[in-house]
Enzyme design. Sequence first.
Site, mmCIF file in Angstrom:
data_model
loop_
_atom_site.group_PDB
_atom_site.id
_atom_site.type_symbol
_atom_site.label_atom_id
_atom_site.label_comp_id
_atom_site.label_asym_id
_atom_site.label_seq_id
_atom_site.Cartn_x
_atom_site.Cartn_y
_atom_site.Cartn_z
ATOM 1 N N HIS A 224 -11.908 0.337 -4.227
ATOM 2 C CA HIS A 224 -10.316 -0.947 -3.370
ATOM 3 C C HIS A 224 -9.145 -0.281 -3.705
ATOM 4 O O HIS A 224 -9.573 -0.259 -4.918
ATOM 5 C CB HIS A 224 -10.773 -2.459 -3.300
ATOM 6 N N TYR B 299 0.558 -1.312 0.021
ATOM 7 C CA TYR B 299 -0.099 -0.021 -0.084
ATOM 8 C C TYR B 299 0.781 1.409 -0.283
ATOM 9 O O TYR B 299 0.196 2.392 -0.003
ATOM 10 C CB TYR B 299 -0.850 -0.342 1.272
#
Length: 148
Positions: free
Chosen positions: A103, A26
């Site tokens: 997402h 991430y």
Amino acid sequence: MIKTTRILFLNGVNLNMLGIRETDKYGYITISSIIADITELYLPAGIEIEYFQTNSEYLLTDYVHQTYRYIDYMVINPAGHTHTSIAIRDSLLAVNMSFIELHISNIAAREAFRHRSYFSDIATDVLVGFGFKAYYLVIKTIYRSFII
């Protein structure tokens, strides 16, 4: 005069840990910095961004109930609740409001248990796998589709 459009970003479990958790997947960007950036970018266009993040399923459900009357559009990143929360799904159905499911990662390319979303079939649109760019892309999608 520009009509103000209010977009609510709902973010689920562990998204408050972006920038710290699984940085190999991430990165180091935080969700609050993304929201601050899109707020600054789109406010001049008449788009007000509201943001709510919680790790609690019931608080997310309550927030949907409390805000739907004054929000023009919802965007939800249910995170881990994607694969488990019938309660959040039912709260979105109860308010009968269009929303986009978002997402950061491609949930279909991850573990098998992440392939099933309780939201995709009732969402207006689904953005997956675009990383943090999804938060910017979703604003452009809403702006082009519903404002112009």
